[in-house]
Design a protein around this motif. Structure first.
Motif, PDB file in Angstrom:
ATOM      1  N   ILE A   1     -64.122  67.015  -1.044  1.00  0.00           N
ATOM      2  CA  ILE A   1     -63.159  66.321  -1.913  1.00  0.00           C
ATOM      3  C   ILE A   1     -63.713  64.982  -2.364  1.00  0.00           C
ATOM      4  N   ALA A   2     -64.289  64.237  -1.431  1.00  0.00           N
ATOM      5  CA  ALA A   2     -64.855  62.930  -1.772  1.00  0.00           C
ATOM      6  C   ALA A   2     -65.991  63.073  -2.783  1.00  0.00           C
ATOM      7  N   GLY A   3     -66.835  64.070  -2.596  1.00  0.00           N
ATOM      8  CA  GLY A   3     -67.952  64.274  -3.508  1.00  0.00           C
ATOM      9  C   GLY A   3     -67.498  64.573  -4.919  1.00  0.00           C
ATOM     10  N   PHE A   4     -66.507  65.441  -5.058  1.00  0.00           N
ATOM     11  CA  PHE A   4     -66.013  65.780  -6.393  1.00  0.00           C
ATOM     12  C   PHE A   4     -65.302  64.590  -7.040  1.00  0.00           C
ATOM     13  N   VAL A   5     -64.505  63.864  -6.261  1.00  0.00           N
ATOM     14  CA  VAL A   5     -63.793  62.715  -6.814  1.00  0.00           C
ATOM     15  C   VAL A   5     -64.777  61.664  -7.322  1.00  0.00           C
ATOM     16  N   VAL A   6     -65.740  61.300  -6.482  1.00  0.00           N
ATOM     17  CA  VAL A   6     -66.725  60.285  -6.873  1.00  0.00           C
ATOM     18  C   VAL A   6     -67.562  60.780  -8.046  1.00  0.00           C
ATOM     19  N   GLY A   7     -68.017  62.025  -7.981  1.00  0.00           N
ATOM     20  CA  GLY A   7     -68.858  62.563  -9.037  1.00  0.00           C
ATOM     21  C   GLY A   7     -68.159  62.613 -10.380  1.00  0.00           C
ATOM     22  N   LEU A   8     -66.913  63.078 -10.390  1.00  0.00           N
ATOM     23  CA  LEU A   8     -66.183  63.179 -11.653  1.00  0.00           C
ATOM     24  C   LEU A   8     -65.828  61.812 -12.221  1.00  0.00           C
ATOM     25  N   ILE A   9     -65.503  60.867 -11.356  1.00  0.00           N
ATOM     26  CA  ILE A   9     -65.225  59.510 -11.835  1.00  0.00           C
ATOM     27  C   ILE A   9     -66.472  58.906 -12.470  1.00  0.00           C
ATOM     28  N   MET A  10     -67.608  59.048 -11.796  1.00  0.00           N
ATOM     29  CA  MET A  10     -68.857  58.528 -12.353  1.00  0.00           C
ATOM     30  C   MET A  10     -69.196  59.204 -13.679  1.00  0.00           C
ATOM     31  N   LEU A  11     -68.998  60.512 -13.734  1.00  0.00           N
ATOM     32  CA  LEU A  11     -69.350  61.254 -14.931  1.00  0.00           C
ATOM     33  C   LEU A  11     -68.534  60.800 -16.137  1.00  0.00           C
ATOM     34  N   PHE A  12     -67.219  60.761 -15.989  1.00  0.00           N
ATOM     35  CA  PHE A  12     -66.372  60.454 -17.136  1.00  0.00           C
ATOM     36  C   PHE A  12     -66.292  58.958 -17.437  1.00  0.00           C
ATOM     37  N   ARG A  13     -66.890  58.164 -16.580  1.00  0.00           N
ATOM     38  CA  ARG A  13     -67.100  56.758 -16.926  1.00  0.00           C
ATOM     39  C   ARG A  13     -68.420  56.561 -17.653  1.00  0.00           C
ATOM     40  N   GLY A  14     -69.170  57.633 -17.774  1.00  0.00           N
ATOM     41  CA  GLY A  14     -70.424  57.577 -18.513  1.00  0.00           C
ATOM     42  C   GLY A  14     -71.582  56.990 -17.738  1.00  0.00           C
ATOM     43  N   GLU A  15     -71.518  57.004 -16.408  1.00  0.00           N
ATOM     44  CA  GLU A  15     -72.580  56.415 -15.601  1.00  0.00           C
ATOM     45  C   GLU A  15     -73.765  57.372 -15.472  1.00  0.00           C
ATOM     46  N   ASN A  16     -74.932  56.785 -15.379  1.00  0.00           N
ATOM     47  CA  ASN A  16     -76.159  57.531 -15.142  1.00  0.00           C
ATOM     48  C   ASN A  16     -76.526  57.371 -13.673  1.00  0.00           C
ATOM     49  N   ALA A  17     -76.505  58.473 -12.931  1.00  0.00           N
ATOM     50  CA  ALA A  17     -76.769  58.408 -11.489  1.00  0.00           C
ATOM     51  C   ALA A  17     -78.178  57.938 -11.179  1.00  0.00           C
ATOM     52  N   ASN A  18     -79.096  58.072 -12.133  1.00  0.00           N
ATOM     53  CA  ASN A  18     -80.452  57.589 -11.912  1.00  0.00           C
ATOM     54  C   ASN A  18     -80.496  56.074 -11.743  1.00  0.00           C
ATOM     55  N   ASP A  19     -79.497  55.366 -12.286  1.00  0.00           N
ATOM     56  CA  ASP A  19     -79.433  53.915 -12.128  1.00  0.00           C
ATOM     57  C   ASP A  19     -79.124  53.526 -10.690  1.00  0.00           C
ATOM     58  N   HIS A  20     -78.543  54.447  -9.927  1.00  0.00           N
ATOM     59  CA  HIS A  20     -78.192  54.181  -8.534  1.00  0.00           C
ATOM     60  C   HIS A  20     -79.205  54.783  -7.564  1.00  0.00           C
ATOM     61  N   CYS A  21     -80.141  55.536  -8.086  1.00  0.00           N
ATOM     62  CA  CYS A  21     -81.146  56.183  -7.232  1.00  0.00           C
ATOM     63  C   CYS A  21     -82.437  56.273  -8.034  1.00  0.00           C
ATOM     64  N   SER A  22     -83.345  55.362  -7.795  1.00  0.00           N
ATOM     65  CA  SER A  22     -84.552  55.269  -8.608  1.00  0.00           C
ATOM     66  C   SER A  22     -85.543  56.403  -8.371  1.00  0.00           C
ATOM     67  N   TRP A  23     -85.434  57.102  -7.248  1.00  0.00           N
ATOM     68  CA  TRP A  23     -86.387  58.155  -6.915  1.00  0.00           C
ATOM     69  C   TRP A  23     -85.807  59.560  -7.067  1.00  0.00           C
ATOM     70  N   CYS A  24     -84.527  59.661  -7.321  1.00  0.00           N
ATOM     71  CA  CYS A  24     -83.872  60.980  -7.334  1.00  0.00           C
ATOM     72  C   CYS A  24     -84.403  61.908  -8.422  1.00  0.00           C
ATOM     73  N   HIS A  25     -84.962  61.336  -9.506  1.00  0.00           N
ATOM     74  CA  HIS A  25     -85.456  62.203 -10.572  1.00  0.00           C
ATOM     75  C   HIS A  25     -86.600  63.092 -10.088  1.00  0.00           C
ATOM     76  N   TYR A  26     -87.277  62.694  -8.997  1.00  0.00           N
ATOM     77  CA  TYR A  26     -88.338  63.530  -8.453  1.00  0.00           C
ATOM     78  C   TYR A  26     -87.798  64.811  -7.825  1.00  0.00           C
TER      79      TYR A  26
END
Length: 321
Positions: free
Chosen positions: A283-308
């Motif tokens: 539940i926490a994962g979906f809530v946080v993920g959907l909030i970030m998504l529809f706020r237009g956030e780029n998750a790469n800005d919070h994790c500099s290495w995740c693109h690997y």
């Protein structure tokens, strides 16, 4: 596929078997009980639906009329409007990027700025080509039918759909310039559920260590293949994590304990603990993920290495978002 597209490609296991070896070993050699099995009908229906959607996409694509001038003509021209795009545009024998987007392919800008959240679901029914479709559907058959026989269509259907949605959410958070399609997020969810089901129902399995090692090895191989370019490994990871958590919630089985020298079927305390933790995390994962998504956030800005996790550059290819 062209540089603008990402297929949620089914990865390969040992000797090209993909998810299949894990499903065969795990499902065949594990449990010590002899319960009756469900009849599998949902997984075949899902396979038919995916094939039908692909045929519809090729009909809409109509390469002879809409080819945008890529070098080379339509492939398999004798198929008429069902012929494939030139191989330089789509080497997987499928439709164009514009057709995939028109039919519901996942693209961040359309979801966030175009208010088209439905793409988070429709993309999992589309495939980039015949090769992509066959790889995913074969994997689904080997994994899904066995799980449906053991747990029924309601649980397996829920895991499939929710995992596919989870894969789409994670993909949108990290990949914002490409089109992503494919059912492999959902298929990875079933693979994740197999792993958590083994862990939560540990005491009723024989050959525990061998089954666990086999599953972990197959998971590692599949995710490792996802670091190749033009493969949406974030959809794989999101689907796998979602399915892994759902397995603790939906696939819990009664264990066997001794009461007054008699074997009695019951659930164990650790199963309820795992269920509660998984439910909270899901539940926490979906809530946080959907909030970030529809706020237009780029998750790469919070994790500099995740693109690997989705693409590792080498001397043979470069990675772009």
């Amino acid at each position: 596929m062209s540089g603008r597209d990402l297929e949620r490609g089914a990865a390969k296991g040992p000797r090209g078997g993909g998810y299949n070896q894990a499903a065969a070993y795990y499902a065949g050699g594990g449990r010590g009980d002899s319960e009756s099995q469900w009849t599998s009908w949902l997984v075949p229906v899902i396979v038919v639906a995916n094939v039908a959607v692909f045929i519809a996409a090729m009909y809409v694509n109509n390469c002879p009329r809409n080819n945008l001038g890529f070098e080379g003509g339509c492939v398999a021209g004798f198929l008429g409007r069902f012929s494939f795009q030139p191989l330089k545009e789509n080497p997987l024998f499928g439709p164009s990027s514009s057709t995939l987007l028109k039919m519901g392919g996942l693209k961040w800008d359309n979801v966030v700025n175009g208010n088209q959240g439905w793409r988070l679901i429709t993309c999992m029914w589309l495939h980039a080509g015949v090769i992509h479709l066959l790889a995913n559907m074969l994997s689904l058959v080997f994994i899904g039918i066995r799980l449906e026989q053991q747990f029924g269509f309601v649980k397996v259907g829920a895991i499939y759909l929710i995992s596919g949605f989870g894969g789409s959410v994670l993909s949108s958070l990290f990949i914002q310039n490409n089109i992503s399609v494919g059912a492999s997020g959902a298929v990875f969810g079933l693979l994740g559920a197999m792993l958590s089901e083994l862990l939560t129902n540990w005491t009723i399995y024989t050959n525990k260590a061998a089954a666990l090692f086999t599953l972990l090895f197959i998971v590692a191989i599949n995710l490792a293949v996802g670091i190749l370019p033009h493969v949406d490994n974030f959809a794989h990871i999101g689907g796998f994590l979602t399915g892994f958590l759902l397995g603790f919630i939906l696939l819990i089985r009664p264990q066997f304990g001794w009461v007054e020298r008699r074997a009695k079927s019951k659930h164990m305390g650790y199963q309820y603990v795992l269920l509660l933790i998984a439910l909270v995390l899901l539940i926490a994962g979906f809530v946080v993920g959907l909030i970030m998504l529809f706020r237009g956030e780029n998750a790469n800005d919070h994790c500099s290495w995740c693109h690997y996790l989705s693409c590792v550059p080498t001397s043979r290819w470069k990675c772009t978002n």
